[in-house]
Design an enzyme around this catalytic site. Structure first.
Site, PDB file in Angstrom:
ATOM      1  CG  HIS A 130      -1.628   1.270   1.483  1.00 16.68           C
ATOM      2  ND1 HIS A 130      -2.942   1.478   1.114  1.00 16.68           N
ATOM      3  CD2 HIS A 130      -1.216   2.425   2.095  1.00 16.68           C
ATOM      4  CE1 HIS A 130      -3.301   2.711   1.466  1.00 16.68           C
ATOM      5  NE2 HIS A 130      -2.271   3.293   2.065  1.00 16.68           N
ATOM      6  CD  GLU A 131       2.126   3.429   3.652  1.00 10.83           C
ATOM      7  OE1 GLU A 131       2.371   4.533   3.110  1.00 10.83           O
ATOM      8  OE2 GLU A 131       1.118   3.237   4.346  1.00 10.83           O
ATOM      9  CG  HIS A 134       0.231   6.245  -0.607  1.00 14.16           C
ATOM     10  ND1 HIS A 134      -0.875   6.917  -1.098  1.00 14.16           N
ATOM     11  CD2 HIS A 134      -0.176   5.668   0.561  1.00 14.16           C
ATOM     12  CE1 HIS A 134      -1.892   6.759  -0.274  1.00 14.16           C
ATOM     13  NE2 HIS A 134      -1.499   6.003   0.735  1.00 14.16           N
ATOM     14  CD  GLU A 199      -4.745   6.452   2.576  1.00 14.83           C
ATOM     15  OE1 GLU A 199      -4.496   5.247   2.802  1.00 14.83           O
ATOM     16  OE2 GLU A 199      -3.856   7.300   2.457  1.00 14.83           O
TER      17      GLU A 199
END
Length: 326
Positions: A130-131, A134, A199
């Site tokens: 997930h990071e 980003h 998100e």
């Protein structure tokens, strides 16, 4: 459309900054605030990532210091088609993580010892994917600049209160009080809008990077429980950075849930479950196999020897934790 919306929100935050400048010093104060905002954006572009990492006492680790965790990031980065980011560990018992950096070539990912202790290897992979999403989406620069400006707005609003502001403004002392109260709340709303638009996209891309949506879904459920009961003093001291984490580190504190910078956790889990049911889930495209265990003299993937050297006294990591890998 996401980029247009983000640009509009950043423009609104800059306008708010200028408005506070007007309340303090009239038209000249507004122009000074505009100059400060421009300088801060330039500073943020080059240095804010280092500033955020320092705020949370993150320490950089390499493959020797944290072999399992570092190699996991390597595999996930290859899966995402990204350069290897710098890897940081935050000695904090609250489970959480964030990414920062002005572009994929100058990115960094950070995880807390609480996250590495509490989650399985697969769940950690879901969080770090997930990071990295980003990073791939280039969200990190926007989120870091937003944190910098939001923090400055709060400080400027307090300055307006203590120094009285511009006596010629039409609202007088009422205007100063409104600035002190409304400006930080408005900045928080902008943070919320910027973060929430990104998100869900990062959740989806993160699931694609690691190959299994339910890894992140399971992690989110555990993290949600952890942030509710474990205090994060560094986040409390720097609330403007809360939107950068995978989950609001201030959850359960004061009135932050009223202005949550993140979507509802259950909604995020439901969306990930839909992805899994739709067939996204290959058993893990970026594997997290057990073949890269830390040597016996390491406490876990965050590094440090069995004697506890190099570890902060405020850490809640036990002297011989089992960790997520074994």
């Amino acid at each position: 459309m996401n980029y247009i919306r983000t640009a509009m929100l950043l423009a609104a935050m800059t306008a708010l900054f200028m408005g506070i400048g007007f309340m303090i010093g009239g038209q000249s104060g507004m122009m000074i605030a505009l100059a400060i905002a421009a300088a801060m954006n330039l500073f943020s572009y080059w240095n804010a990532d280092k500033l955020v990492l320092r705020m949370h006492h993150a320490r950089e680790v390499d493959e020797r210091m944290a072999p399992d965790f570092y190699r996991m990031i390597q595999r996930l980065s290859r899966s995402a088609g990204l350069p290897m980011p710098k890897v940081y560990i935050i000695d904090n018992p609250q489970p959480n993580a964030f990414a920062t950096g002005r572009n994929p070539e100058n990115a960094a990912v950070a995880a807390t010892t609480g996250l590495l202790n509490m989650l399985t290897a697969e769940e950690v992979a879901g969080v770090m994917a997930h990071e990295l999403a980003h990073v791939k989406n280039r969200d990190t620069l926007i989120m870091t600049i937003t944190a910098t400006i939001a923090g400055a707005i709060s400080m400027l609003a307090n300055f307006a209160f203590f120094f009285g502001g511009n006596r010629n403004n039409p609202l007088g002392i009422v205007g100063v009080l409104l600035t002190m109260i409304v400006a930080p709340m408005a900045a928080m709303v902008v943070q919320m809008a910027i973060s929430r638009t990104r998100e869900y996209a990062a959740d989806r891309m993160g699931a694609e990077i690691c190959g299994e949506p339910m890894w992140l879904a399971s992690a989110l459920a555990k993290i949600a429980g952890g942030v509710e009961r474990i205090h994060n003093p560094d986040a409390e001291a720097n609330p403007a950075t809360s939107h950068m984490f995978i989950m609001n580190p201030l959850s359960g504190e004061r009135m932050d849930n009223l202005f949550s910078t993140h979507p509802n956790t259950q909604n995020r889990i439901d969306e990930l479950r839909k992805l899994s049911e739709a067939g996204l889930g290959t058993g893990g495209r970026a594997t997290v196999g057990r073949s890269t265990r830390a040597p016996a003299d390491f406490d876990g993937p965050w590094g440090g020897t069995g004697s506890g050297s190099g570890r902060s006294r405020r850490s809640s990591v036990p002297s011989h934790p089992k960790g997520p890998w074994g």
